[in-house]
Each structure stands twice: as structure tokens, then as C-alpha cells.
Scaffold this motif. Structure first.
Motif, PDB file in Angstrom:
ATOM      1  N   ALA A  14       0.930   9.067   0.793  1.00  0.00           N
ATOM      2  CA  ALA A  14       0.366   8.403  -0.272  1.00  0.00           C
ATOM      3  C   ALA A  14      -1.156   9.070  -0.501  1.00  0.00           C
ATOM      4  O   ALA A  14      -1.543   9.780   0.515  1.00  0.00           O
ATOM      5  N   HIS A  17      -6.808   7.323  -2.344  1.00  0.00           N
ATOM      6  CA  HIS A  17      -7.137   6.121  -3.074  1.00  0.00           C
ATOM      7  C   HIS A  17      -6.099   4.904  -2.944  1.00  0.00           C
ATOM      8  O   HIS A  17      -6.480   3.780  -2.915  1.00  0.00           O
ATOM      9  N   GLU A  18      -4.598   5.398  -2.890  1.00  0.00           N
ATOM     10  CA  GLU A  18      -3.729   4.410  -2.857  1.00  0.00           C
ATOM     11  C   GLU A  18      -3.725   3.574  -1.506  1.00  0.00           C
ATOM     12  O   GLU A  18      -3.778   2.588  -1.366  1.00  0.00           O
ATOM     13  N   GLU A  21      -6.918   1.060  -1.633  1.00  0.00           N
ATOM     14  CA  GLU A  21      -6.403  -0.018  -2.372  1.00  0.00           C
ATOM     15  C   GLU A  21      -5.555  -0.879  -1.595  1.00  0.00           C
ATOM     16  O   GLU A  21      -5.721  -2.159  -1.848  1.00  0.00           O
ATOM     17  N   SER A  22      -4.787  -0.465  -0.840  1.00  0.00           N
ATOM     18  CA  SER A  22      -3.901  -1.287  -0.091  1.00  0.00           C
ATOM     19  C   SER A  22      -4.513  -1.969   0.834  1.00  0.00           C
ATOM     20  O   SER A  22      -4.308  -3.255   1.077  1.00  0.00           O
ATOM     21  N   ASP A  65     -12.209   5.330  -0.851  1.00  0.00           N
ATOM     22  CA  ASP A  65     -11.309   6.354  -0.343  1.00  0.00           C
ATOM     23  C   ASP A  65     -11.391   6.765   0.863  1.00  0.00           C
ATOM     24  O   ASP A  65     -10.649   7.902   1.336  1.00  0.00           O
ATOM     25  N   VAL A 137       1.566   0.397   1.315  1.00  0.00           N
ATOM     26  CA  VAL A 137       1.006   1.753   1.203  1.00  0.00           C
ATOM     27  C   VAL A 137       2.258   2.687   0.546  1.00  0.00           C
ATOM     28  O   VAL A 137       2.028   3.192  -0.398  1.00  0.00           O
ATOM     29  N   GLY A 140       4.705  -0.063  -1.862  1.00  0.00           N
ATOM     30  CA  GLY A 140       4.130  -1.247  -2.771  1.00  0.00           C
ATOM     31  C   GLY A 140       4.473  -2.572  -2.592  1.00  0.00           C
ATOM     32  O   GLY A 140       4.177  -3.664  -2.975  1.00  0.00           O
TER      33      GLY A 140
END
Length: 160
Positions: A14, A17-18, A21-22, A65, A137, A140
């Protein structure tokens, strides 16, 4: 970070950024029993695990991030003698890239061998980071503790 503080790392397919966010979607990987906000600098949130664990976290460092750090400002762990053992500890997530993958390095600074909750708490963190956060992550969908129902089921009572 002292080497004895609890830490673990995961590698994910991932973006940074992903991963960021997670991490900030705490109710999707740690517990749904969360009040407050866990997104921005200086925000506070509390988590509860029944009557066994309560803690309040303040976001003291947020670098998009790259890094998220929570300061535990209050805690009550009912399964150990020093119920405030987590108070004034820090929980840190550092995000980096290695070999086209994203690494999340988790540390609970102050959770060290020799304190009463080390075994139980480090085992729980291992599960939440290596399984639930990793799953959130990468797929989802994490595996947080489920929301506690605060109301009693009244459907059992019948009219006579």
C-alpha cells in the motif's frame, strides 16, 4: 526509542498515504468503542474494552504519511495492580518505504518488560497491529473489537 519498549513492524502493499489513513482510522482496527477524534494534531480520543481497559490518547505528533504519535493522558487497566500503568506512555507509528512496500513501525514507549501489563498488552498489540491493522491497510477491513451495546435487550419482556 529505547530497545526494551514494545515494538513491532509490518510490511504492506500500500502507499504511505493509505497506511497513514488506516492508522488514523482507529475504530476500524483497534476498537469500535471510541469517542472523540483520532485524525489531527491535538485531537483526543478515548477507547474502552468493557470494564477492563479505558485510555485517553492525545495526538501529539502528526506528520502526514510519515508519523503519528499518541500520548496516553489517562488510563485505567482493571486487570493489573497499577491501573494507570499506561498513563504518560506514548504510542508511535512510523511509516517508511522499503523495496516498493510500505513499512509501519509501531512502538509503545513505556510498555517495557517488568511492568505488570507487558505480556498481556504486548500480545494484544501484536494482534491488533500484525493482523487487524495489516488487514485494514491491505484489504480495507480490519478486525477491531466490536461496539458494545449500552442498552439492555427489552424484547424479551412480554405483555401478560
Amino acid at each position: 526509542m529505547k530497545e526494551q519498549d514494545y515494538h513491532t513492524s509490518i510490511m504492506v502493499d500500500a502507499t504511505a498515504h493509505e497506511a497513514f489513513e488506516s492508522i488514523n482510522s482507529v475504530s476500524q482496527w483497534w476498537t469500535e468503542n471510541l469517542e472523540g477524534s483520532s485524525q489531527k494534531l491535538n485531537e483526543e480520543f478515548t477507547v474502552r474494552f468493557g470494564d477492563v481497559h479505558y485510555s485517553k490518547q492525545n495526538l501529539v505528533e502528526v506528520v502526514p504519511d510519515k508519523k503519528v504519535v499518541w500520548l496516553v493522558t489517562d488510563s485505567k487497566l482493571n486487570f493489573i495492580k497499577d491501573k494507570q500503568e499506561w498513563t504518560n506512555t506514548k504510542i508511535s507509528f512510523e511509516i517508511s518505504t522499503e523495496n516498493d512496500k510500505t513499512k509501519i513501525h509501531f512502538s509503545h514507549i513505556g510498555l517495557v518488560p517488568g511492568i505488570e501489563c507487558f505480556d498481556a498488552c504486548s500480545n494484544a498489540w501484536s494482534q491488533y497491529i500484525q493482523q487487524s491493522l495489516w488487514s485494514l491497510v491491505t484489504t480495507g477491513k480490519g478486525q477491531p473489537d466490536r461496539k458494545e451495546n449500552k442498552t439492555k435487550d427489552k424484547s424479551i419482556t412480554a405483555k401478560q
